[in-house]
Design an enzyme around this catalytic site. Structure first.
Site, mmCIF file in Angstrom:
data_model
loop_
_atom_site.group_PDB
_atom_site.id
_atom_site.type_symbol
_atom_site.label_atom_id
_atom_site.label_comp_id
_atom_site.label_asym_id
_atom_site.label_seq_id
_atom_site.Cartn_x
_atom_site.Cartn_y
_atom_site.Cartn_z
ATOM 1 N N GLY A 159 14.226 23.070 6.032
ATOM 2 C CA GLY A 159 13.329 24.111 5.524
ATOM 3 C C GLY A 159 12.219 23.583 4.620
ATOM 4 N N HIS A 160 12.309 22.331 4.207
ATOM 5 C CA HIS A 160 11.368 21.773 3.228
ATOM 6 C C HIS A 160 10.766 20.494 3.768
ATOM 7 C CE1 HIS A 160 9.893 20.119 -0.637
ATOM 8 N NE2 HIS A 160 9.939 21.351 -1.081
ATOM 9 N N PHE A 161 9.829 20.477 4.731
ATOM 10 C CA PHE A 161 9.310 21.668 5.395
ATOM 11 C C PHE A 161 9.477 21.480 6.898
ATOM 12 C CE2 PHE A 161 7.052 21.127 1.399
ATOM 13 C CZ PHE A 161 7.094 22.392 0.846
ATOM 14 N N VAL A 215 10.051 16.641 3.407
ATOM 15 C CA VAL A 215 9.782 16.017 2.109
ATOM 16 C C VAL A 215 10.943 16.358 1.174
ATOM 17 C CG1 VAL A 215 8.235 15.975 0.116
ATOM 18 C CG2 VAL A 215 7.276 16.261 2.396
#
Lengths: 82, 144
Positions: free
Chosen positions: B47-49, B54
């Site tokens: 989810g990041h990203f 990252v």
């Protein structure tokens, strides 16, 4: 040049995020000003760094207000300069 | 050098929040160097990203904080055998480069001021020669 009292007052004001003008010399850090133990350690470290002195851990609990803090700082500063 | 089992004996953190893998160097009261291998399998990358993984900066801070506990524990004999809770007091960290899957995060912690149950430390995270994050944090331990 500022005197030590004013310097320490300003330094503490920055750490505890208050206006130096509102910092009453006898106001109790914890009870009156909302200082926590981490801030007290930061105050101790900042004074040590500024004046290049070493204040022992036992003195941490005696940093209860601005007056006492200035007194302790001066005591160790005098030892250093002796 | 301390391996993950040694670290697990000190840190109360567990999956998925034990964010250091190895202590490469521990010099009591002087410094600790901790290693964190960053893998694409880390859950947060999904989810990041999406499409651009990252490592979240807050997790780099958390890894720094965990390494700081290892330094405090390794420097103060009084803490041994005690059941402790750890608190992060404040942080001031600057992030310079993104940390991505495959990176080996090398975290160095040096004391600014350390007392028996708390400390203010200088923290630096590197990937190879590159400094990716650095700054200061304060933390404390409390006996339960």
């Amino acid at each position: 040049m500022q005197d030590i009292d004013t310097e320490i007052k300003d330094l503490i004001a920055v750490i505890i995020e208050k206006d130096p003008a509102d910092l009453d010399p006898s106001a109790r850090f914890v009870e009156d000003l909302g200082v926590d133990s981490m801030m007290a350690l930061e105050i101790l470290a900042a004074i040590e760094k500024k004046y290049k002195i070493s204040i022992p851990e036992e003195k941490l609990s005696q940093l209860t207000n601005l007056n006492d803090t200035i007194k302790i700082a001066k005591e160790y500063l005098a030892q250093k300069n002796a | 050098m301390l391996n993950i089992e040694d670290i697990r004996k000190v840190l109360p953190h567990r999956f998925p929040f034990l964010l250091i893998d190895r202590i490469v160097e521990l010099d009591p009261n002087v410094k600790v160097v901790a290693l964190k291998n960053v893998s694409y399998n880390e859950d947060y990358f999904s989810g990041h990203f999406p499409g651009q993984p990252v490592m979240p900066g807050v997790l780099i801070i958390e890894a720094m904080a965990q390494a700081s506990i290892m330094l405090l524990y390794g420097s103060k004999n009084k803490l041994e055998g005690k059941k402790l809770a750890y608190y992060l007091g404040s942080t001031k960290i600057r992030f310079s480069y993104p940390v991505t899957p495959g990176d080996q995060l090398m975290i160095t912690i040096e004391p600014v001021k350390m007392v028996s149950m708390a400390g203010i430390v200088k923290a630096t995270a590197r990937v190879g020669d590159k400094e990716v994050a650095s700054g200061e944090l304060s933390f404390a331990a409390k006996e339960l």
